[in-house]
Design a protein around this motif. Structure first.
Motif, PDB file in Angstrom:
ATOM      1  N   MET A   1     -52.186 -57.139  60.614  1.00  0.00           N
ATOM      2  CA  MET A   1     -51.612 -57.895  61.771  1.00  0.00           C
ATOM      3  C   MET A   1     -52.532 -58.507  62.390  1.00  0.00           C
ATOM      4  SD  MET A   1     -49.947 -56.370  65.178  1.00  0.00           S
ATOM      5  CE  MET A   1     -49.530 -57.616  66.592  1.00  0.00           C
ATOM      6  N   SER A   2     -52.452 -59.910  62.428  1.00  0.00           N
ATOM      7  CA  SER A   2     -53.496 -60.808  63.057  1.00  0.00           C
ATOM      8  C   SER A   2     -53.563 -60.556  64.670  1.00  0.00           C
ATOM      9  CB  SER A   2     -52.979 -62.323  62.961  1.00  0.00           C
ATOM     10  OG  SER A   2     -53.928 -62.982  63.417  1.00  0.00           O
ATOM     11  N   SER A   3     -55.040 -60.740  64.824  1.00  0.00           N
ATOM     12  CA  SER A   3     -55.131 -60.445  66.421  1.00  0.00           C
ATOM     13  C   SER A   3     -55.235 -61.790  67.361  1.00  0.00           C
ATOM     14  CB  SER A   3     -56.653 -59.768  66.628  1.00  0.00           C
ATOM     15  OG  SER A   3     -57.408 -60.640  66.026  1.00  0.00           O
ATOM     16  N   THR A   4     -54.933 -63.093  66.731  1.00  0.00           N
ATOM     17  CA  THR A   4     -55.040 -64.171  67.294  1.00  0.00           C
ATOM     18  C   THR A   4     -54.212 -64.376  68.513  1.00  0.00           C
ATOM     19  OG1 THR A   4     -55.936 -65.161  65.152  1.00  0.00           O
ATOM     20  CG2 THR A   4     -55.039 -66.918  66.867  1.00  0.00           C
ATOM     21  N   PRO A   5     -52.672 -64.090  68.339  1.00  0.00           N
ATOM     22  CA  PRO A   5     -52.005 -64.394  69.497  1.00  0.00           C
ATOM     23  C   PRO A   5     -52.318 -63.617  70.536  1.00  0.00           C
ATOM     24  CG  PRO A   5     -50.751 -64.165  67.465  1.00  0.00           C
ATOM     25  CD  PRO A   5     -52.142 -63.809  66.899  1.00  0.00           C
ATOM     26  N   LEU A   6     -52.947 -62.254  70.221  1.00  0.00           N
ATOM     27  CA  LEU A   6     -53.145 -61.391  71.333  1.00  0.00           C
ATOM     28  C   LEU A   6     -54.555 -61.917  71.905  1.00  0.00           C
ATOM     29  CD1 LEU A   6     -52.557 -57.970  69.945  1.00  0.00           C
ATOM     30  CD2 LEU A   6     -51.234 -59.196  71.410  1.00  0.00           C
ATOM     31  N   LYS A 155     -46.571 -59.904  55.154  1.00  0.00           N
ATOM     32  CA  LYS A 155     -47.527 -59.834  56.245  1.00  0.00           C
ATOM     33  C   LYS A 155     -48.780 -59.571  55.913  1.00  0.00           C
ATOM     34  CE  LYS A 155     -45.826 -57.878  60.141  1.00  0.00           C
ATOM     35  NZ  LYS A 155     -45.579 -56.863  60.920  1.00  0.00           N
ATOM     36  N   ILE A 156     -48.849 -58.549  54.979  1.00  0.00           N
ATOM     37  CA  ILE A 156     -50.144 -58.238  54.431  1.00  0.00           C
ATOM     38  C   ILE A 156     -50.695 -58.883  53.012  1.00  0.00           C
ATOM     39  CG2 ILE A 156     -51.585 -56.313  53.382  1.00  0.00           C
ATOM     40  CD1 ILE A 156     -49.715 -54.371  54.882  1.00  0.00           C
ATOM     41  N   CYS A 157     -49.885 -59.340  52.347  1.00  0.00           N
ATOM     42  CA  CYS A 157     -50.222 -60.061  51.309  1.00  0.00           C
ATOM     43  C   CYS A 157     -50.324 -61.480  51.465  1.00  0.00           C
ATOM     44  CB  CYS A 157     -49.641 -59.729  50.169  1.00  0.00           C
ATOM     45  SG  CYS A 157     -49.742 -57.907  49.402  1.00  0.00           S
ATOM     46  N   GLY A 283     -51.113 -46.859  55.136  1.00  0.00           N
ATOM     47  CA  GLY A 283     -49.979 -47.617  55.420  1.00  0.00           C
ATOM     48  C   GLY A 283     -48.643 -46.766  56.116  1.00  0.00           C
ATOM     49  N   GLY A 284     -48.783 -45.667  56.586  1.00  0.00           N
ATOM     50  CA  GLY A 284     -47.822 -44.974  57.545  1.00  0.00           C
ATOM     51  C   GLY A 284     -46.565 -44.507  56.572  1.00  0.00           C
ATOM     52  N   GLY A 285     -45.660 -44.426  57.276  1.00  0.00           N
ATOM     53  CA  GLY A 285     -44.236 -43.745  56.655  1.00  0.00           C
ATOM     54  C   GLY A 285     -43.952 -44.243  55.510  1.00  0.00           C
ATOM     55  N   PRO A 286     -43.646 -45.418  55.212  1.00  0.00           N
ATOM     56  CA  PRO A 286     -43.160 -45.945  54.060  1.00  0.00           C
ATOM     57  C   PRO A 286     -44.085 -45.859  52.837  1.00  0.00           C
ATOM     58  CG  PRO A 286     -42.920 -47.799  55.505  1.00  0.00           C
ATOM     59  CD  PRO A 286     -43.844 -46.690  56.189  1.00  0.00           C
ATOM     60  N   VAL A 287     -45.324 -45.451  52.879  1.00  0.00           N
ATOM     61  CA  VAL A 287     -46.051 -45.186  51.799  1.00  0.00           C
ATOM     62  C   VAL A 287     -46.089 -43.853  51.372  1.00  0.00           C
ATOM     63  CG1 VAL A 287     -48.586 -45.305  51.040  1.00  0.00           C
ATOM     64  CG2 VAL A 287     -47.628 -47.277  52.210  1.00  0.00           C
ATOM     65  N   VAL A 288     -45.882 -42.866  52.363  1.00  0.00           N
ATOM     66  CA  VAL A 288     -45.987 -41.459  52.357  1.00  0.00           C
ATOM     67  C   VAL A 288     -44.837 -40.844  51.467  1.00  0.00           C
ATOM     68  CG1 VAL A 288     -44.578 -40.621  54.506  1.00  0.00           C
ATOM     69  CG2 VAL A 288     -46.674 -39.339  53.704  1.00  0.00           C
ATOM     70  N   LEU A 289     -43.660 -41.755  51.645  1.00  0.00           N
ATOM     71  CA  LEU A 289     -42.563 -41.274  50.793  1.00  0.00           C
ATOM     72  C   LEU A 289     -42.623 -41.029  49.343  1.00  0.00           C
ATOM     73  CD1 LEU A 289     -40.030 -43.501  52.716  1.00  0.00           C
ATOM     74  CD2 LEU A 289     -40.268 -41.168  53.121  1.00  0.00           C
ATOM     75  N   PRO A 290     -43.225 -42.084  48.598  1.00  0.00           N
ATOM     76  CA  PRO A 290     -43.350 -41.532  47.262  1.00  0.00           C
ATOM     77  C   PRO A 290     -44.284 -40.494  47.000  1.00  0.00           C
ATOM     78  CG  PRO A 290     -44.354 -43.583  47.926  1.00  0.00           C
ATOM     79  CD  PRO A 290     -43.634 -43.215  49.021  1.00  0.00           C
ATOM     80  N   VAL A 291     -45.358 -40.371  47.721  1.00  0.00           N
ATOM     81  CA  VAL A 291     -46.291 -39.174  47.655  1.00  0.00           C
ATOM     82  C   VAL A 291     -45.450 -38.087  47.837  1.00  0.00           C
ATOM     83  CG1 VAL A 291     -48.430 -38.453  47.973  1.00  0.00           C
ATOM     84  CG2 VAL A 291     -48.097 -40.799  47.988  1.00  0.00           C
ATOM     85  N   LEU A 292     -44.869 -37.857  48.729  1.00  0.00           N
ATOM     86  CA  LEU A 292     -44.439 -36.526  49.235  1.00  0.00           C
ATOM     87  C   LEU A 292     -43.095 -36.273  48.322  1.00  0.00           C
ATOM     88  CD1 LEU A 292     -43.567 -36.434  53.193  1.00  0.00           C
ATOM     89  CD2 LEU A 292     -44.910 -35.004  51.827  1.00  0.00           C
ATOM     90  N   GLN A 293     -42.284 -37.310  47.956  1.00  0.00           N
ATOM     91  CA  GLN A 293     -41.171 -36.845  46.830  1.00  0.00           C
ATOM     92  C   GLN A 293     -41.765 -36.427  45.674  1.00  0.00           C
ATOM     93  OE1 GLN A 293     -39.079 -40.236  45.298  1.00  0.00           O
ATOM     94  NE2 GLN A 293     -37.215 -39.140  44.933  1.00  0.00           N
ATOM     95  N   ALA A 379     -63.015 -54.004  52.196  1.00  0.00           N
ATOM     96  CA  ALA A 379     -62.188 -53.111  51.620  1.00  0.00           C
ATOM     97  C   ALA A 379     -60.522 -52.911  52.138  1.00  0.00           C
ATOM     98  CB  ALA A 379     -62.881 -51.719  51.192  1.00  0.00           C
ATOM     99  N   VAL A 380     -60.465 -53.140  53.245  1.00  0.00           N
ATOM    100  CA  VAL A 380     -59.303 -52.892  53.890  1.00  0.00           C
ATOM    101  C   VAL A 380     -58.223 -53.638  53.139  1.00  0.00           C
ATOM    102  CG1 VAL A 380     -57.879 -52.921  56.046  1.00  0.00           C
ATOM    103  CG2 VAL A 380     -60.154 -51.786  56.024  1.00  0.00           C
ATOM    104  N   PRO A 381     -58.394 -55.110  53.058  1.00  0.00           N
ATOM    105  CA  PRO A 381     -57.083 -55.777  52.588  1.00  0.00           C
ATOM    106  C   PRO A 381     -56.557 -55.361  51.239  1.00  0.00           C
ATOM    107  CG  PRO A 381     -58.798 -57.373  53.540  1.00  0.00           C
ATOM    108  CD  PRO A 381     -59.377 -55.985  53.411  1.00  0.00           C
ATOM    109  N   GLY A 382     -57.538 -54.642  50.353  1.00  0.00           N
ATOM    110  CA  GLY A 382     -57.077 -54.239  48.970  1.00  0.00           C
ATOM    111  C   GLY A 382     -56.492 -53.161  49.217  1.00  0.00           C
ATOM    112  N   VAL A 383     -57.019 -52.241  50.120  1.00  0.00           N
ATOM    113  CA  VAL A 383     -56.134 -50.822  50.284  1.00  0.00           C
ATOM    114  C   VAL A 383     -54.671 -51.110  50.591  1.00  0.00           C
ATOM    115  CG1 VAL A 383     -56.381 -48.772  51.726  1.00  0.00           C
ATOM    116  CG2 VAL A 383     -58.620 -49.702  50.668  1.00  0.00           C
ATOM    117  N   SER A 384     -54.911 -51.968  51.816  1.00  0.00           N
ATOM    118  CA  SER A 384     -53.363 -52.242  52.243  1.00  0.00           C
ATOM    119  C   SER A 384     -52.444 -52.994  51.225  1.00  0.00           C
ATOM    120  CB  SER A 384     -53.401 -53.260  53.315  1.00  0.00           C
ATOM    121  OG  SER A 384     -54.474 -52.642  54.658  1.00  0.00           O
ATOM    122  N   ALA A 385     -52.988 -53.954  50.299  1.00  0.00           N
ATOM    123  CA  ALA A 385     -52.132 -54.245  49.452  1.00  0.00           C
ATOM    124  C   ALA A 385     -51.840 -53.314  48.235  1.00  0.00           C
ATOM    125  CB  ALA A 385     -52.832 -55.450  48.863  1.00  0.00           C
TER     126      ALA A 385
END
Length: 451
Positions: A1-6, A155-157, A283-293, A379-385
């Protein structure tokens, strides 16, 4: 998320921090009404702290968000703790974070215990209207993951080719193995970060003015004198060390003892599986789903895919973080193992949330050093992607599970498409979309649509 508007619209910081009572009041309301997932939660926090109450300026808020996005765990939950810490230190963080988490956790625990009892009585067997309702809820749950993948991907890529390539490679490699490979997820995340860091470093070595300016822009100058960091730096380092020791210790235990249902200590295996997932997933909830399953359904067979998908659908309809699906899963796992469902719910809830919470309390005192670490930043952009790639891959795996468990696979696909259209095109809130899915599932059952 870009910080520019804030940064452009940030009001001056209020010199009077929020009191403990105000934190408790506002975060309890947010915990009861915070529907829509992590992106919506972050927006609600920004509205309250930056725009309405002026407890933080926009730059500090953007900086906090960046720190949380760099850590494993649920971003919005970590933000709820971090915001309380900035106002009233460690106690403020505990109050704000727990009150944001607990309403949804209580609801999901109650639903999990009820589902465990229904399973015991056979109320969710194929051919029942309750099974049809669960299938409808699950269908829209998969649609919500598809919507999240598209939103996060754009948003991220964005249009950055390297990040799009990392995302696509992560999704393809996740889907490639014929059998579950749980260690593949952290490897892909780390690999995405390495590729991103190396690319940025090579470009920086060429003395590109644009890249140099981009690197400087990532480090806004902020006056931190008016905010609190909670623990001292050495105490924060100790918390991070405790987390690392717990992860190592439980990993040794899990590798040295059986995970089958006849294990004498199944609860520790449940806790470890959720703790491991919460420790290594960005990446939070959406990313945790395949790992948990992969861990609890495909590898250990603690519950069925249909039960996991039901938890997914219900979690999407509840307020608060998506990680609150953990007490539901814990209750159902415990019922399947013949142990106390409340203990199972508590252990899985603590296991999934504990790493992210420990990390925010441990890392926030080290904020300045972390944000000035350029290798980590690059490294963060690659981890997020790579994390977004895991979400795209989960759409395929969740759809396959839905087809295998649904009493009406074709109707489930139709319900999923309808739910996606409601969310993406009609802007219908997620809870209402999930409810519509349940109603459509009952209608499909009433019409005798089964295969």
């Amino acid at each position: 998320m870009s910080s520019t508007p804030l940064l452009e619209h940030a009001p001056p910081n209020n010199t009077t921090p929020a009191s403990l009572w105000l934190l408790a009041y506002h975060f309890l309301i947010l915990g009861c009404t915070g529907f829509g997932g992590p992106s919506a939660h972050v927006g609600l926090f920004e509205t309250l702290f930056v725009e309405r109450k002026h407890w933080l300026d926009g730059a500090v808020y953007a900086e906090l968000l960046a720190v949380c996005q760099m850590l494993p765990g649920p971003t919005s939950t970590q933000m709820s703790f971090a915001l309380g810490i900035t106002q009233q230190g460690t106690l403020g963080g505990l109050i704000s974070g727990l009150l944001f988490m607990l309403p949804g956790a209580v609801l999901m625990t109650t639903l999990g215990v009820g589902t465990a009892e229904a399973l015991k009585r056979g109320l969710l067997d194929h051919g029942t209207w309750t099974a049809a309702t669960a299938a409808g809820l699950s269908s829209v749950g998969v649609a919500l993951i598809g919507n999240a993948a598209l939103s996060l991907g754009s948003k991220i890529c964005g249009t950055v080719r390297l990040q799009m390539a990392i995302c696509a490679a992560s999704a393809a490699l996740t889907l490639l193995p014929s059998k579950p490979v749980p260690w593949l997820f952290p490897v892909l995340l780390v690999s995405g970060g390495v590729v991103s860091a190396v690319d940025k470093t090579v470009r920086m070595s060429a003395r590109s003015d644009a890249v140099a300016q981009e690197d400087r822009d990532a480090q806004p100058s902020i006056d931190r004198s008016s905010i609190k960091f909670g623990l001292r730096a050495w105490q924060g380092a100790c918390v991070v060390g405790i987390w690392a020791c717990m992860l190592l210790g439980f990993s040794v235990f899990a590798l040295s003892t059986p995970t089958s249902t006849d294990s004498t200590q199944p609860q520790l295996h449940w806790f470890y599986s959720f703790f491991y997932t919460g420790s290594l997933v960005y990446g939070g909830g959406p990313v945790v789903l395949p790992v948990l399953q992969t861990i609890i359904c495909d590898r250990n067979h603690w519950i069925r895919d249909a039960q996991f998908l039901a938890a997914l659908g219900l979690a999407q309809a509840m307020p608060g973080p998506m990680f609150n699906l953990s007490p539901f899963l814990g209750a159902v796992i415990a019922q399947s193992a013949g142990t106390n469902v409340y203990v199972g719910a508590l252990l899985c809830w603590l296991g999934l949330f504990a790493p992210g919470v420990m990390m925010i309390f441990g890392v926030l005192p080290l904020w300045r050093g972390l944000r000035n670490n350029r290798i980590y930043q690059r490294a963060v952009p690659g981890v997020s992607a790579s994390a977004v790639g895991l979400i795209f891959a989960s759409i395929f795996s969740l759809h396959a599970s839905l087809q295998a468990s649904s009493p009406f696979p074709s109707a489930s696909d139709a319900i999923a498409v309808t739910g996606f259209a409601l969310i993406r095109v009609g802007n219908v809130p997620a809870p209402l979309s999930v409810l519509c899915g349940g109603v459509l599932g009952v209608l499909a059952w009433a019409c005798g649509i089964e295969q």
